[in-house]
Every structure is written in structure tokens, then in C-alpha cells.
Design a protein around this motif. Structure first.
Motif, PDB file in Angstrom:
ATOM      1  N   ALA A 262       0.850  -1.186   0.000  1.00  0.00           N
ATOM      2  CA  ALA A 262       0.000   0.000   0.000  1.00  0.00           C
ATOM      3  C   ALA A 262       0.891   1.244   0.000  1.00  0.00           C
ATOM      4  O   ALA A 262       1.973   1.245   0.586  1.00  0.00           O
ATOM      5  CB  ALA A 262      -0.918   0.007   1.213  1.00  0.00           C
TER       6      ALA A 262
ATOM      7  N   HIS B 253      -6.132  -2.259  -5.347  1.00  0.00           N
ATOM      8  CA  HIS B 253      -5.131  -1.573  -4.528  1.00  0.00           C
ATOM      9  C   HIS B 253      -5.828  -0.704  -3.486  1.00  0.00           C
ATOM     10  O   HIS B 253      -6.988  -0.349  -3.646  1.00  0.00           O
ATOM     11  CB  HIS B 253      -4.206  -0.714  -5.391  1.00  0.00           C
ATOM     12  CG  HIS B 253      -4.921   0.401  -6.095  1.00  0.00           C
ATOM     13  ND1 HIS B 253      -5.653   0.194  -7.248  1.00  0.00           N
ATOM     14  CD2 HIS B 253      -5.062   1.710  -5.800  1.00  0.00           C
ATOM     15  CE1 HIS B 253      -6.194   1.336  -7.631  1.00  0.00           C
ATOM     16  NE2 HIS B 253      -5.856   2.285  -6.768  1.00  0.00           N
TER      17      HIS B 253
ATOM     18  N   ASN C 229       1.883  -2.974  -6.499  1.00  0.00           N
ATOM     19  CA  ASN C 229       1.004  -4.021  -5.975  1.00  0.00           C
ATOM     20  C   ASN C 229       0.498  -4.885  -7.131  1.00  0.00           C
ATOM     21  O   ASN C 229      -0.673  -5.211  -7.219  1.00  0.00           O
ATOM     22  CB  ASN C 229      -0.166  -3.389  -5.208  1.00  0.00           C
ATOM     23  CG  ASN C 229      -0.900  -4.384  -4.331  1.00  0.00           C
ATOM     24  OD1 ASN C 229      -0.296  -5.183  -3.636  1.00  0.00           O
ATOM     25  ND2 ASN C 229      -2.214  -4.326  -4.362  1.00  0.00           N
TER      26      ASN C 229
ATOM     27  N   SER D 284      -4.531  -2.800 -10.933  1.00  0.00           N
ATOM     28  CA  SER D 284      -3.219  -3.195 -10.451  1.00  0.00           C
ATOM     29  C   SER D 284      -2.312  -1.970 -10.515  1.00  0.00           C
ATOM     30  O   SER D 284      -2.383  -1.173 -11.435  1.00  0.00           O
ATOM     31  CB  SER D 284      -2.670  -4.306 -11.345  1.00  0.00           C
ATOM     32  OG  SER D 284      -1.387  -4.663 -10.935  1.00  0.00           O
ATOM     33  N   LYS D 285      -1.486  -1.813  -9.548  1.00  0.00           N
ATOM     34  CA  LYS D 285      -0.492  -0.743  -9.533  1.00  0.00           C
ATOM     35  C   LYS D 285       0.884  -1.380  -9.601  1.00  0.00           C
ATOM     36  O   LYS D 285       1.070  -2.522  -9.175  1.00  0.00           O
ATOM     37  CB  LYS D 285      -0.608   0.110  -8.260  1.00  0.00           C
ATOM     38  CG  LYS D 285      -1.925   0.848  -8.140  1.00  0.00           C
ATOM     39  CD  LYS D 285      -2.032   1.902  -9.207  1.00  0.00           C
ATOM     40  CE  LYS D 285      -3.291   2.718  -9.066  1.00  0.00           C
ATOM     41  NZ  LYS D 285      -3.465   3.683 -10.123  1.00  0.00           N
TER      42      LYS D 285
END
Length: 147
Positions: free
Chosen positions: A52, A96, A90, A86-87
Motif C-alpha cells: 500500500a 489496490h 502491488n 493493479s499498480k
């Protein structure tokens, strides 16, 4: 008329200087450098990690305090708003935590408790109906290095 124009120019210059000064002020939470933290729970039947992102000085301070404790003494879990997508930090998950909309807490309602895989399997329910995610078993495990 010259007096009014001159006075107006001075006022506009003062406003411009104030605007530029505020734009260069990096003390607000939106201007802090982002930090990335890895959360985990590792047990006999449960093993997950997720990351995070936050720029909140208050949250960063809480996380750093938790990280200073031995793993078995960390008693705060993540609780916050989640979103689809999606990042890069992450990428294992298709969701997220929304930066600036999560915190570390000691207690959360049961409705948002779960495992990352549960969110992954029923993303529409978690994002559209529950809106938040608060895995009680999560603990912060490290500051993640993201480039």
C-alpha cells in the motif's frame, strides 16, 4: 487613475508571490514523498503479501512505530478504501488501497475483514458494496522499495 492602476499592480504582485510561495511549500500531505509498505500474514494455512502507498505523515509515523516492534508485537492492521486496478507497486493483485484513504487501526468491523484472495475472487462485491478492506490478520512487514 494612475494611483488605482499602481495599487492594483501591487496587489496582483503580492497575490502572485503568495501563490508561488504556496506552490513551493512541500509541507502538506499531498506534497510528501510517497512511501510504500508491505503487509503480510504468514501462518500454516494463510500466506499473502500486498503493498500500500501513502504520503500521509501521520500514517507513515504509525507504520514506522509498528515496524520498530518485533513482528509478534505488532497489533495494528490496515483499513481503507480499495479500488480496481493493479499498480506497479502491488502488481500481484487486480486491486489496490487508495493512497490517502487508508490507515492502521486496532479494531475494524467484521464486514471488511477478509483475505486478499477473497477480494481478488469477488472484486465487484468488495469495491462496489463493501468499499473498504481491513484484513485483521495483516501486519506491516517492511517498507517496500519501489522505483
Amino acid at each position: 487613475m494612475i494611483f488605482t492602476t499602481h495599487r492594483l499592480s501591487v496587489i496582483m504582485l503580492a497575490l502572485f508571490i503568495g501563490f508561488v510561495t504556496n506552490c513551493n511549500n512541500n509541507s502538506g500531505p499531498d506534497n510528501e514523498s510517497p512511501h510504500y509498505f508491505e503487509f503480510t500474514h504468514q501462518g500454516e494455512e494463510i500466506n499473502y503479501t500486498f503493498v500500500a502507498k501513502t504520503s500521509s505523515p501521520e500514517v507513515i509515523s504509525k507504520v514506522e512505530d509498528e515496524l520498530s516492534k518485533p513482528m509478534d508485537q505488532r497489533n495494528l492492521h490496515i483499513h481503507g478504501t480499495i479500488a480496481r486496478g493493479s499498480k506497479e507497486y502491488n502488481s500481484r493483485w487486480s486491486w489496490h488501497f487508495v493512497p490517502g484513504q487508508w490507515d492502521l487501526v486496532e479494531v475494524s468491523a467484521e464486514v471488511c475483514d477478509g483475505r486478499p484472495g477473497m477480494v481478488e475472487e469477488d472484486l465487484d462485491y468488495w469495491v462496489d458494496q463493501v468499499g473498504t478492506f481491513c484484513p485483521w490478520s495483516s501486519v506491516v512487514s517492511a517498507e517496500a522499495k519501489v522505483e
